[in-house]
Design an enzyme around this catalytic site. Structure first.
Site, PDB file in Angstrom:
ATOM      1  CE  LYS A   1     -18.840  11.722  -9.344  1.00 20.19           C
ATOM      2  NZ  LYS A   1     -20.060  10.984  -9.087  1.00 20.19           N
TER       3      LYS A   1
ATOM      4  CG  ASP B   1     -20.846   9.945 -14.590  1.00 20.66           C
ATOM      5  OD1 ASP B   1     -20.408   9.546 -15.701  1.00 20.66           O
ATOM      6  OD2 ASP B   1     -21.982  10.400 -14.461  1.00 20.66           O
TER       7      ASP B   1
END
Ligand code: SF4
Length: 210
Positions: free
Chosen positions: A121, A139
């Site tokens: 991420k 996310d």
């Protein structure tokens, strides 16, 4: 409706409503962005933006942070949550940047994810915003929204990332992520999503199940 068609409808809706969405973390360099993104785990971007001015004033680059004292970094970032592990990882990451990359943030995914506290991420946030590289940031908002819509059927962020990459053009990955996160904050919230005013409710699997 197949997932490609659903994805196109959702992408168009995001573009029409959050055209100017952008990264909500404050940064002026790859080093600042990687630090801010690492700090944002389980912490709001607003809080991170309150912390980072002091952090970057004291430690403007990887060289300064690499020689920082753990206690000093902890003190500055203590309101970020999980600050003990984050402080340890930030200093360790800075040491790796100095020792392996001449103090620079690498562009390569494997090199980024080898850094302490940096997962896919964070790596995709940095690669997308700094170098405009393809890679979907998964996310909590993206995970929730894409499962609700029916674009994916997984809780595994890596699987979701790869499935979304098949549905969204690479050049749009970064802006799609910013727009999707805004949609998640404003409409498709974790609790009590505002389905009544949502422009994609007619194609949403979750809405159809209500
Ligand atoms: S209809 Fe509701 S659950 Fe579906 S995407 Fe919109 S806000 Fe989210």
């Amino acid at each position: 409706m197949d997932k490609k068609e659903l994805s196109k409808i959702f992408e168009k809706y995001l573009e029409e409503n959050w055209r100017d969405a952008s990264c909500s973390l404050d940064y002026v360099s790859p080093f600042q962005l990687i630090c801010a993104t690492a700090l944002s785990a389980q912490c709001t971007d607003k809080r991170v933006n309150e912390i980072t001015p002091e952090l970057f004033k004291r430690y403007p680059d990887a060289f300064a942070l690499a020689s920082a004292k753990y206690e000093d970094v902890s003190e500055i970032i203590k309101s970020a949550g999980m600050y003990k592990v984050k402080a340890k990882n930030l200093i360790s990451m800075a040491n790796d940047l100095v020792g392996k990359h001449g103090g620079d943030v690498p562009e390569d995914m494997d090199a980024l994810t080898a850094l302490a506290g940096v997962g896919r991420k964070t790596a995709n946030v940095v690669r997308g915003n700094i170098w405009h590289r393809a890679g979907v940031v998964v996310d909590t908002h993206v995970k929730r929204i894409t499962n609700r819509l029916g674009l994916v059927d997984s809780e595994d962020p890596v699987k979701i990332e790869h499935e979304l990459e098949q549905l969204i053009d690479g050049e749009n990955h970064c802006i799609w992520g910013h727009r999707c996160i805004r949609f998640g904050r404003e409409i498709c919230t974790a609790k009590n999503p505002k389905c009544g005013i949502c422009g994609v409710r007619n194609v949403c699997r979750y809405y159809a199940s209500l």
